[in-house]
Design an enzyme around this catalytic site. Structure first.
Site, PDB file in Angstrom:
ATOM      1  N   THR A 147      69.821  22.401   8.856  1.00  0.00           N
ATOM      2  CA  THR A 147      68.796  22.734   9.908  1.00  0.00           C
ATOM      3  C   THR A 147      68.399  23.966  10.228  1.00  0.00           C
ATOM      4  O   THR A 147      68.297  24.806   8.763  1.00  0.00           O
ATOM      5  CB  THR A 147      70.395  23.053  11.184  1.00  0.00           C
ATOM      6  OG1 THR A 147      69.738  23.521  12.600  1.00  0.00           O
ATOM      7  CG2 THR A 147      71.290  23.963  10.679  1.00  0.00           C
ATOM      8  N   ASP A 148      67.686  24.526  11.068  1.00  0.00           N
ATOM      9  CA  ASP A 148      66.372  25.422  10.537  1.00  0.00           C
ATOM     10  C   ASP A 148      67.397  26.108  11.365  1.00  0.00           C
ATOM     11  O   ASP A 148      66.844  27.371  11.506  1.00  0.00           O
ATOM     12  CB  ASP A 148      64.937  24.693  11.708  1.00  0.00           C
ATOM     13  CG  ASP A 148      65.129  24.913  12.722  1.00  0.00           C
ATOM     14  OD1 ASP A 148      66.658  24.268  13.428  1.00  0.00           O
ATOM     15  OD2 ASP A 148      64.202  25.185  13.605  1.00  0.00           O
ATOM     16  N   GLU A 149      68.260  25.938  11.924  1.00  0.00           N
ATOM     17  CA  GLU A 149      69.268  27.159  13.179  1.00  0.00           C
ATOM     18  C   GLU A 149      69.430  28.521  12.134  1.00  0.00           C
ATOM     19  O   GLU A 149      70.143  29.648  12.704  1.00  0.00           O
ATOM     20  CB  GLU A 149      70.064  26.846  13.437  1.00  0.00           C
ATOM     21  CG  GLU A 149      69.173  26.005  15.013  1.00  0.00           C
ATOM     22  CD  GLU A 149      70.639  25.788  15.971  1.00  0.00           C
ATOM     23  OE1 GLU A 149      71.177  26.272  16.196  1.00  0.00           O
ATOM     24  OE2 GLU A 149      70.426  24.410  15.819  1.00  0.00           O
ATOM     25  N   TYR A 173      77.917  27.753  14.072  1.00  0.00           N
ATOM     26  CA  TYR A 173      77.892  26.875  13.819  1.00  0.00           C
ATOM     27  C   TYR A 173      76.261  27.007  12.844  1.00  0.00           C
ATOM     28  O   TYR A 173      77.046  26.561  11.754  1.00  0.00           O
ATOM     29  CB  TYR A 173      77.257  25.354  14.685  1.00  0.00           C
ATOM     30  CG  TYR A 173      76.044  25.202  14.444  1.00  0.00           C
ATOM     31  CD1 TYR A 173      76.653  23.592  13.628  1.00  0.00           C
ATOM     32  CD2 TYR A 173      74.357  24.720  15.187  1.00  0.00           C
ATOM     33  CE1 TYR A 173      75.063  22.613  12.928  1.00  0.00           C
ATOM     34  CE2 TYR A 173      73.780  23.637  13.883  1.00  0.00           C
ATOM     35  CZ  TYR A 173      74.325  23.237  13.141  1.00  0.00           C
ATOM     36  OH  TYR A 173      73.302  21.810  12.668  1.00  0.00           O
ATOM     37  N   LYS A 177      76.784  26.394   8.753  1.00  0.00           N
ATOM     38  CA  LYS A 177      75.497  25.218   7.859  1.00  0.00           C
ATOM     39  C   LYS A 177      74.730  26.549   6.747  1.00  0.00           C
ATOM     40  O   LYS A 177      74.497  25.967   5.761  1.00  0.00           O
ATOM     41  CB  LYS A 177      74.608  24.828   8.806  1.00  0.00           C
ATOM     42  CG  LYS A 177      75.087  23.674   9.590  1.00  0.00           C
ATOM     43  CD  LYS A 177      75.570  22.808   8.501  1.00  0.00           C
ATOM     44  CE  LYS A 177      74.264  21.679   8.332  1.00  0.00           C
ATOM     45  NZ  LYS A 177      75.232  20.521   7.586  1.00  0.00           N
TER      46      LYS A 177
END
Length: 203
Positions: A147-149, A173, A177
């Site tokens: 994810t880009d998060e 989260y 990741k």
């Protein structure tokens, strides 16, 4: 054949459906079928000989190793993950277990499978690679969907994230990741496992 983890989730299922709409290459889906996995997402494939679903956890190294040995995939596409920031705030333990420990166990099972694949054939002797229907180490790929998060927060007026951005995860989260991304990178640089990582935006 390709092995897709988390293939009954929203992104994974759409990938599986799109893959089989454009290819006859079989897909083996491994999904834990928790809150995020929905069999209805794959209902269109019921009775399709090109698709097989196995309920299971990427953290179950014995299961994953058995599936790899039996089906001999040329690629593993890893969608399996605990997701959603709010859920991670209220229950971070599951995120650590699946996204970090699960990814580690998946990587180790895949590494064992990949290590046993033959090197490329010997052209001068006219020999094709042995093993998974001619599959050699150089043919295999591990695609890790992230994810880009992992890059942190982005203001509306800021340009999009790029791979050169530093990691700045702000939630359990995104931290879990980010950790999984680092494991995948380390397994490539340490063991030579051929990997790809995508850091897509919200879906």
């Amino acid at each position: 054949m390709i092995l897709v983890t988390g293939g009954a989730g929203f992104i994974g299922a759409n990938f599986v459906l799109d893959w089989l709409a454009h290819s006859d290459e079989p897909v083996l889906t491994l999904d834990k079928l928790t809150y995020a996995g929905n069999l209805e997402n794959l209902a269109a494939l019921q009775g399709d000989a090109r698709h097989q679903l196995v309920q299971g956890d990427i953290g179950d190294a014995t299961l994953v190793s058995r599936l790899l040995a039996e089906h001999r995939p040329r690629a593993v596409v890893n969608f399996a993950a605990e997701s959603h920031v709010d859920r991670s705030i209220h229950g971070p333990g599951e995120f650590i277990e699946t996204n970090i420990v699960g990814t580690f166990r998946l990587l180790e099972a895949v590494r064992g499978y990949w290590d046993a694949l033959p090197q490329a054939g010997i052209p001068e002797q006219g020999l094709a690679p042995s093993g998974a229907g001619g599959l050699a180490k150089s043919d295999f790929r591990f695609l890790h969907v992230s994810t880009d998060e992992v890059y942190g927060s982005l203001a509306k007026d800021e340009p999009a994230f790029a791979e050169t951005h530093r990691y700045e995860p702000n939630s359990p989260y995104s931290a879990s990741k980010a950790a999984s991304d680092h494991l995948v990178r380390a397994w490539h640089h340490t063991y030579g496992l051929p990997v790809l990582t995508t850091n897509c935006s919200n879906n």
